[in-house]
Scaffold this active site. Structure first.
Site, PDB file in Angstrom:
ATOM      1  N   TYR A 191      -0.419  -0.271  -3.708  1.00 19.89           N
ATOM      2  CA  TYR A 191      -1.649   0.299  -4.262  1.00 19.89           C
ATOM      3  C   TYR A 191      -1.869   1.691  -3.700  1.00 19.89           C
ATOM      4  O   TYR A 191      -1.717   1.925  -2.513  1.00 19.89           O
ATOM      5  CB  TYR A 191      -2.898  -0.501  -3.850  1.00 19.89           C
ATOM      6  CG  TYR A 191      -2.824  -1.990  -3.975  1.00 19.89           C
ATOM      7  CD1 TYR A 191      -2.063  -2.609  -4.952  1.00 19.89           C
ATOM      8  CD2 TYR A 191      -3.566  -2.784  -3.103  1.00 19.89           C
ATOM      9  CE1 TYR A 191      -2.034  -3.982  -5.053  1.00 19.89           C
ATOM     10  CE2 TYR A 191      -3.543  -4.163  -3.199  1.00 19.89           C
ATOM     11  CZ  TYR A 191      -2.764  -4.761  -4.173  1.00 19.89           C
ATOM     12  OH  TYR A 191      -2.743  -6.128  -4.258  1.00 19.89           O
ATOM     13  N   SER A 234       0.836  -1.202   0.000  1.00 23.50           N
ATOM     14  CA  SER A 234       0.000   0.000   0.000  1.00 23.50           C
ATOM     15  C   SER A 234       0.865   1.244   0.000  1.00 23.50           C
ATOM     16  O   SER A 234       1.983   1.242   0.539  1.00 23.50           O
ATOM     17  CB  SER A 234      -0.863  -0.027   1.267  1.00 23.50           C
ATOM     18  OG  SER A 234      -1.413   1.236   1.515  1.00 23.50           O
ATOM     19  N   TYR A 246      -1.999  -0.861  10.989  1.00 19.08           N
ATOM     20  CA  TYR A 246      -2.200  -1.447   9.652  1.00 19.08           C
ATOM     21  C   TYR A 246      -1.020  -1.082   8.739  1.00 19.08           C
ATOM     22  O   TYR A 246      -0.459  -1.924   8.045  1.00 19.08           O
ATOM     23  CB  TYR A 246      -3.517  -0.934   9.059  1.00 19.08           C
ATOM     24  CG  TYR A 246      -3.596  -1.068   7.561  1.00 19.08           C
ATOM     25  CD1 TYR A 246      -3.846  -2.295   6.981  1.00 19.08           C
ATOM     26  CD2 TYR A 246      -3.379   0.033   6.728  1.00 19.08           C
ATOM     27  CE1 TYR A 246      -3.881  -2.430   5.593  1.00 19.08           C
ATOM     28  CE2 TYR A 246      -3.414  -0.088   5.357  1.00 19.08           C
ATOM     29  CZ  TYR A 246      -3.671  -1.325   4.792  1.00 19.08           C
ATOM     30  OH  TYR A 246      -3.692  -1.442   3.427  1.00 19.08           O
ATOM     31  N   LYS A 286       2.122  -3.445   6.780  1.00 14.91           N
ATOM     32  CA  LYS A 286       2.560  -3.431   5.377  1.00 14.91           C
ATOM     33  C   LYS A 286       4.069  -3.176   5.298  1.00 14.91           C
ATOM     34  O   LYS A 286       4.773  -3.794   4.499  1.00 14.91           O
ATOM     35  CB  LYS A 286       1.797  -2.375   4.573  1.00 14.91           C
ATOM     36  CG  LYS A 286       0.316  -2.684   4.401  1.00 14.91           C
ATOM     37  CD  LYS A 286       0.075  -3.953   3.600  1.00 14.91           C
ATOM     38  CE  LYS A 286      -1.379  -4.333   3.508  1.00 14.91           C
ATOM     39  NZ  LYS A 286      -1.611  -5.699   3.012  1.00 14.91           N
TER      40      LYS A 286
HETATM   41  N1  UFG Z   1     -13.121  10.658   3.340  1.00 12.80           N
HETATM   42  C1  UFG Z   1     -14.146  11.515   3.645  1.00 12.80           C
HETATM   43  N2  UFG Z   1     -15.314  10.983   4.120  1.00 12.80           N
HETATM   44  C2  UFG Z   1     -15.489   9.648   4.297  1.00 12.80           C
HETATM   45  C3  UFG Z   1     -14.443   8.772   3.973  1.00 12.80           C
HETATM   46  C4  UFG Z   1     -13.252   9.326   3.504  1.00 12.80           C
HETATM   47  O1  UFG Z   1     -14.037  12.725   3.498  1.00 12.80           O
HETATM   48  O2  UFG Z   1     -16.574   9.233   4.755  1.00 12.80           O
HETATM   49  C5  UFG Z   1     -11.872  11.209   2.806  1.00 12.80           C
HETATM   50  C6  UFG Z   1     -10.671  10.933   3.671  1.00 12.80           C
HETATM   51  O3  UFG Z   1     -10.512  11.916   4.642  1.00 12.80           O
HETATM   52  C7  UFG Z   1      -9.552  10.933   2.640  1.00 12.80           C
HETATM   53  C8  UFG Z   1     -10.218  10.429   1.366  1.00 12.80           C
HETATM   54  O4  UFG Z   1     -11.611  10.591   1.566  1.00 12.80           O
HETATM   55  O5  UFG Z   1      -9.130  12.230   2.409  1.00 12.80           O
HETATM   56  C9  UFG Z   1      -9.945   8.971   1.093  1.00 12.80           C
HETATM   57  O6  UFG Z   1     -10.250   8.224   2.260  1.00 12.80           O
HETATM   58  P1  UFG Z   1     -10.355   6.644   2.250  1.00 12.80           P
HETATM   59  O7  UFG Z   1     -10.730   6.224   3.635  1.00 12.80           O
HETATM   60  O8  UFG Z   1     -11.198   6.190   1.132  1.00 12.80           O
HETATM   61  O9  UFG Z   1      -8.876   6.188   1.892  1.00 12.80           O
HETATM   62  P2  UFG Z   1      -7.510   6.508   2.666  1.00 12.80           P
HETATM   63  O10 UFG Z   1      -6.696   7.295   1.700  1.00 12.80           O
HETATM   64  O11 UFG Z   1      -7.703   7.045   3.993  1.00 12.80           O
HETATM   65  O12 UFG Z   1      -6.994   5.027   2.891  1.00 12.80           O
HETATM   66  C10 UFG Z   1      -6.433   4.343   1.860  1.00 12.80           C
HETATM   67  C11 UFG Z   1      -6.620   2.833   2.068  1.00 12.80           C
HETATM   68  C12 UFG Z   1      -5.819   2.351   3.220  1.00 12.80           C
HETATM   69  C13 UFG Z   1      -4.404   2.854   3.147  1.00 12.80           C
HETATM   70  C14 UFG Z   1      -4.369   4.351   2.992  1.00 12.80           C
HETATM   71  C15 UFG Z   1      -2.987   4.882   2.825  1.00 12.80           C
HETATM   72  O13 UFG Z   1      -7.990   2.533   2.303  1.00 12.80           O
HETATM   73  O14 UFG Z   1      -5.801   0.942   3.146  1.00 12.80           O
HETATM   74  O15 UFG Z   1      -5.095   4.699   1.834  1.00 12.80           O
HETATM   75  O16 UFG Z   1      -2.995   6.276   2.834  1.00 12.80           O
HETATM   76  F1  UFG Z   1      -3.706   2.556   4.250  1.00 12.80           F
END
Ligand code: UFG
Length: 346
Positions: free
Chosen positions: A180, A127, A152, A156
């Site tokens: 990813y 990741s 988590y 990784k």
């Molecule tokens: N977000 C919102 N509202 C939500 C959910 C997410 O505004 O209800 C925002 C988050 O703050 C972030 C973006 O959308 O800015 C993406 O959030 P995600 O939770 O979809 O994804 P992340 O980037 O937080 O997480 C992903 C993977 C993880 C990994 C991480 C590494 O899901 O497995 O990237 O940065 F660890």
């Protein structure tokens, strides 16, 4: 003869899309999955898409006895793709031992079994979380590995270290870690897609569930970041593009053309999009109005990350082809299809 590939976690979101691509490229697939975050019915739907049902074994990779029996039974496996792992960032903070145990023990068990059975080739689900908040963007494979922001993320980082050490110690081992960025979207058939248990943590499933009325309101976590519109930026990659990178990685390992023992690649689009851009694009391509509000920042979120994909483009000959529009539309089609046709049967 078709090469047989073991796909751990093959009933899950990225796993199921990868099984489809592997089968479409002539590989024979054996899935090992304990169905802790997936449904057995996905096998029927993979069969519908590809015309072929993958072999399936239900057990937990933390169980060494079951692994032994498995490799005795399937003694012609040529390569392994290891997806099976927990992935919820928040849960890993509240229950770190669950994460360290499951994600690390299963990898070590798998490598030991591969070693005992002379299986050299592994593709590992890594990741962009390994980079933390990078100092420079886009992030390249040479960017420093920063402190992880959650257990988590540490699993990784440690897993990659385990692969680095193992491939250097056991000379016949080769591994490719695919880092990813943010996988989204679903197969064009709308027969497989992302299916989070309970309230989604990730942005796109929360958007599609809100649009369908399953959630009242989407929270946008902060609009005071140092980005053009104040919301966080990520590199959203279509899951089918992502799945295809695994087929290429497996082919590369099987060809064995002087690759280094351990390689790692950024698997993203190379383009960053803000949360508000994702919402606006979703509204535009689906003609849905999303009920959302700006709320506080979510703890542990990094401000922005997107990939430099030149190395993967050049070395693997792989490139993301699908657009954000296509990814969001496919996620929406899957959500609708699942809720209307499948959710009551599963
Ligand atoms: N977000 C919102 N509202 C939500 C959910 C997410 O505004 O209800 C925002 C988050 O703050 C972030 C973006 O959308 O800015 C993406 O959030 P995600 O939770 O979809 O994804 P992340 O980037 O937080 O997480 C992903 C993977 C993880 C990994 C991480 C590494 O899901 O497995 O990237 O940065 F660890």
């Amino acid at each position: 003869m078709a090469s047989k590939v073991l796909v751990t976690g093959g009933a899950g979101y990225i796993g199921s899309h990868t099984v489809v691509e592997l089968q479409n490229n002539g590989f024979e697939v054996v899935i090992v999955d304990n169905l802790s975050n997936s449904n057995i019915d996905v096998l029927n739907r993979i069969q519908k898409i590809t015309g072929k049902r993958p072999i399936f074994e239900n057990f937990d990779l933390c169980d060494t006895e079951k692994i032994k029996l498995f490799f005795k039974k399937h003694n012609d496996i040529k390569a392994v793709i290891h997806f099976a792992a927990f992935k919820a960032v928040g849960e890993s903070v509240s229950n770190p031992l669950k994460y360290y145990n499951n994600n690390l023990v299963s990898l070590v068990n798998l490598l030991q079994a591969m070693n005992e059975n002379n299986i050299s080739n592994l593709v590992f689900s890594s990741s962009c979380t390994v980079y933390g908040q990078p100092d420079e963007l886009p992030v390249t494979e040479q960017s420093p590995i920063k402190e992880a922001t959650c257990p988590y993320g540490y699993t990784k980082q440690v897993s990659e270290q385990v692969l680095k050490d193992s491939t250097s110690a056991y000379k016949f081992f080769k591994a490719i870690a695919l880092r990813y960025f943010n996988p989204i979207g679903a197969h064009d058939s709308a027969l497989i897609g992302e299916l989070p248990l309970g309230v989604p943590n990730n942005l796109v499933p929360f958007i599609t569930q809100t649009a369908l009325g399953l959630r009242k309101q989407l929270s946008v976590f902060g609009d005071d970041y140092n980005t053009p519109d104040g919301t966080c930026i990520r590199d959203y990659i279509h899951v089918v593009d992502l799945a295809k990178s695994h087929v290429i990685a497996i082919q590369r390992l099987l060809k064995n053309n002087n690759i280094n023992d351990f390689e790692f690649f950024n698997i993203g689009t190379g383009k960053g999009n803000s949360v508000l851009e994702v919402i606006n694009t979703f509204e535009r391509v689906t003609a849905q109005k999303l009920n959302y509000k700006i709320t506080n920042r979510r703890e542990g979120d990094i401000e922005q990350v997107y990939a430099d994909t030149k190395y993967a483009n050049f070395e693997l000959g792989w490139k993301a082809e699908k657009t954000l529009e296509e990814a969001l539309l496919s996620a929406w089609n899957w959500e609708k299809y699942y809720r209307n046709n499948l959710s009551n049967k599963e």
